[in-house]
Structures are given as structure tokens and as C-alpha cells.
Motif scaffolding. Sequence first.
Motif, PDB file in Angstrom:
ATOM      1  N   LEU A  47       0.819  -1.212   0.000  1.00 50.60           N
ATOM      2  CA  LEU A  47       0.000   0.000   0.000  1.00 50.60           C
ATOM      3  C   LEU A  47       0.861   1.273   0.000  1.00 50.60           C
ATOM      4  CD1 LEU A  47      -2.696   1.438   0.080  1.00 50.60           C
ATOM      5  CD2 LEU A  47      -2.853   0.923   2.533  1.00 50.60           C
ATOM      6  N   PRO A  48       1.965   1.352   0.786  1.00 49.24           N
ATOM      7  CA  PRO A  48       2.805   2.558   0.718  1.00 49.24           C
ATOM      8  C   PRO A  48       3.399   2.799  -0.669  1.00 49.24           C
ATOM      9  CG  PRO A  48       3.269   1.346   2.731  1.00 49.24           C
ATOM     10  CD  PRO A  48       2.380   0.469   1.892  1.00 49.24           C
ATOM     11  N   VAL A  49       3.828   1.736  -1.350  1.00 48.56           N
ATOM     12  CA  VAL A  49       4.384   1.896  -2.697  1.00 48.56           C
ATOM     13  C   VAL A  49       3.300   2.369  -3.659  1.00 48.56           C
ATOM     14  CG1 VAL A  49       5.275   0.616  -4.696  1.00 48.56           C
ATOM     15  CG2 VAL A  49       6.307   0.299  -2.436  1.00 48.56           C
ATOM     16  N   TYR A  50       2.108   1.789  -3.559  1.00 44.12           N
ATOM     17  CA  TYR A  50       0.996   2.192  -4.432  1.00 44.12           C
ATOM     18  C   TYR A  50       0.635   3.655  -4.178  1.00 44.12           C
ATOM     19  CZ  TYR A  50      -3.263   1.514  -7.169  1.00 44.12           C
ATOM     20  OH  TYR A  50      -4.239   1.586  -8.144  1.00 44.12           O
ATOM     21  N   THR A  51       0.630   4.070  -2.917  1.00 47.13           N
ATOM     22  CA  THR A  51       0.329   5.462  -2.562  1.00 47.13           C
ATOM     23  C   THR A  51       1.375   6.402  -3.143  1.00 47.13           C
ATOM     24  OG1 THR A  51      -0.767   4.748  -0.527  1.00 47.13           O
ATOM     25  CG2 THR A  51      -0.055   7.038  -0.624  1.00 47.13           C
ATOM     26  N   PHE A  52       2.637   6.013  -3.033  1.00 47.10           N
ATOM     27  CA  PHE A  52       3.742   6.806  -3.585  1.00 47.10           C
ATOM     28  C   PHE A  52       3.584   6.977  -5.089  1.00 47.10           C
ATOM     29  CE2 PHE A  52       8.093   6.953  -5.360  1.00 47.10           C
ATOM     30  CZ  PHE A  52       8.607   8.052  -4.697  1.00 47.10           C
ATOM     31  N   TRP A  53       3.226   5.899  -5.775  1.00 50.48           N
ATOM     32  CA  TRP A  53       3.029   5.928  -7.227  1.00 50.48           C
ATOM     33  C   TRP A  53       1.894   6.862  -7.605  1.00 50.48           C
ATOM     34  CZ3 TRP A  53      -1.033   3.097 -10.018  1.00 50.48           C
ATOM     35  CH2 TRP A  53      -0.848   3.060 -11.403  1.00 50.48           C
ATOM     36  N   LEU A  54       0.750   6.757  -6.910  1.00 53.33           N
ATOM     37  CA  LEU A  54      -0.373   7.647  -7.191  1.00 53.33           C
ATOM     38  C   LEU A  54      -0.017   9.101  -6.897  1.00 53.33           C
ATOM     39  CD1 LEU A  54      -3.468   5.691  -5.774  1.00 53.33           C
ATOM     40  CD2 LEU A  54      -2.809   5.968  -8.176  1.00 53.33           C
ATOM     41  N   CYS A 111      -1.172   7.270   4.058  1.00 51.37           N
ATOM     42  CA  CYS A 111      -1.185   8.711   3.830  1.00 51.37           C
ATOM     43  C   CYS A 111       0.205   9.152   3.386  1.00 51.37           C
ATOM     44  CB  CYS A 111      -1.585   9.438   5.114  1.00 51.37           C
ATOM     45  SG  CYS A 111      -1.460  11.242   4.999  1.00 51.37           S
ATOM     46  N   MET A 112       0.237  10.064   2.440  1.00 50.78           N
ATOM     47  CA  MET A 112       1.503  10.663   2.012  1.00 50.78           C
ATOM     48  C   MET A 112       1.316  12.156   1.897  1.00 50.78           C
ATOM     49  SD  MET A 112       3.975   9.685  -1.197  1.00 50.78           S
ATOM     50  CE  MET A 112       5.515  10.601  -1.432  1.00 50.78           C
ATOM     51  N   ILE A 113       2.345  12.900   2.297  1.00 54.13           N
ATOM     52  CA  ILE A 113       2.274  14.358   2.250  1.00 54.13           C
ATOM     53  C   ILE A 113       3.392  14.905   1.371  1.00 54.13           C
ATOM     54  CG2 ILE A 113       1.194  14.519   4.509  1.00 54.13           C
ATOM     55  CD1 ILE A 113       3.888  15.334   5.674  1.00 54.13           C
ATOM     56  N   GLY A 114       3.168  16.095   0.827  1.00 58.72           N
ATOM     57  CA  GLY A 114       4.178  16.756   0.009  1.00 58.72           C
ATOM     58  C   GLY A 114       5.368  17.199   0.837  1.00 58.72           C
ATOM     59  N   TYR A 115       6.508  17.379   0.155  1.00 57.70           N
ATOM     60  CA  TYR A 115       7.736  17.769   0.845  1.00 57.70           C
ATOM     61  C   TYR A 115       7.571  19.062   1.643  1.00 57.70           C
ATOM     62  CZ  TYR A 115      10.042  14.356  -2.195  1.00 57.70           C
ATOM     63  OH  TYR A 115      10.416  13.208  -2.851  1.00 57.70           O
TER      64      TYR A 115
END
Length: 204
Positions: free
Chosen positions: A87-94, A128-132
Motif C-alpha cells: 500500500l505505501p508503494v501504491y500510494t507513492f506511485w499515485l 497517507c503521504m504528504i508533500g515535501y
Amino acid sequence: MTFTCPSCQNPAVEGQTVCIACGFSLTEAERRLGIPPQLSAPVADKHEHLSAAEIRRIASLTDEIEGKFPQVHLAVVIDHVPVDVSLPVYTFWLFNRAGISSSVERGADNHLILLVIDAGAAAKGAACMIGYGLEPFLPQQRLHACLASVSAELAAGRHEKAALGFFSALQSVLQESCVRADQNERLRDTPTPAPSELVPTDAA
């Protein structure tokens, strides 16, 4: 600026194209996942798990939060993550390839907060992923706490409640971050007293 590799969770650095710990790269993710979907914020529900009313309620909350915190951009994707991809890799890709951020939102100018809910039958969860640009202000442990607060909704497949609960918890974290930033700004603007002003002198 550092972030966490989505594959091995070890620290990485902005601009580093290949993780030095595990060799993961966005190119590798693209080879495994193919052509990315082009998604739109605030709600992308590829497999129609949500009703129109549920989408409106989530969009209303994200609009409200963005109104209070115009420096952030919110989005949620409800999708079926391939079983052979984490899931983290898929989130990163999206996050990097699905067109949710504009072309000018790069590096420190990226303020996207992306919630990805895996609605597939194999394993339900969220990442969840956030911008730099937000990393100095939103600690990873606080984002993990926001996800943990909706674990029951995720496990039960209550996608709307999971999204609403996550963004509600996130709103509190954003408020705390603003308070800390304001306090730090005040400290920077406060003149440092001279040594003679710090030590009281006895009257003659």
C-alpha cells in the motif's frame, strides 16, 4: 529534506531517485504498475464504493479544511491495490503519477495530503503521504495516529466514515502545527535580552 522510502521505510532524501537502502525507485514502481490513472481531488472513487451523497460529504469537509488552512491541498483515493504491491508503494506511485498535484507543485511547493484507502477484498487499510513542503510541520507519528483512529472503520469497509474520521483528526493536527509555527515565529521576533538584563543587580 528527508522522507521515508515507501518500500523499506528507511530515510531517504528529496531528489534521490533510487533508495540507497533497498534500491526502490519510482521507475521500478512504474514498471510494476503500468500506466497510472489520472485522478482528481478531492475524492477519486475508481470502483464506485461511495454514493454521491457520501462523496459530497467528504468533499464538503475537505473544502472546509482547505478554507481554514489554504496552504494545504487534500485528496482521498479509494481503490483496489494490487495484491503484489504494498500500500505505501501504491500510494507513492499515485502521489507522483496520478496528476492529483499540478505541474508547478514540486518539491517544497507541494502541499498535498493524500489519503489512499484500499477497498479491495484481500486486505483493507489506508496510507497517507504528504508533500515535501509539509514534512517539517506534520510529523509522521501524528499522521499514523490519524490513520489509527479510523482503523475500525477501515476494517469494516466503512469508507466514508474512515475518510471523514481521518480528515477530522488531521484538522486537529493542522491546527496544532499552526500554533507551533506561530509560537516559533514569535520567538524569532523577540529580541534576546543582553546579559546585563538577565541578571538583576542589587541596589546600592
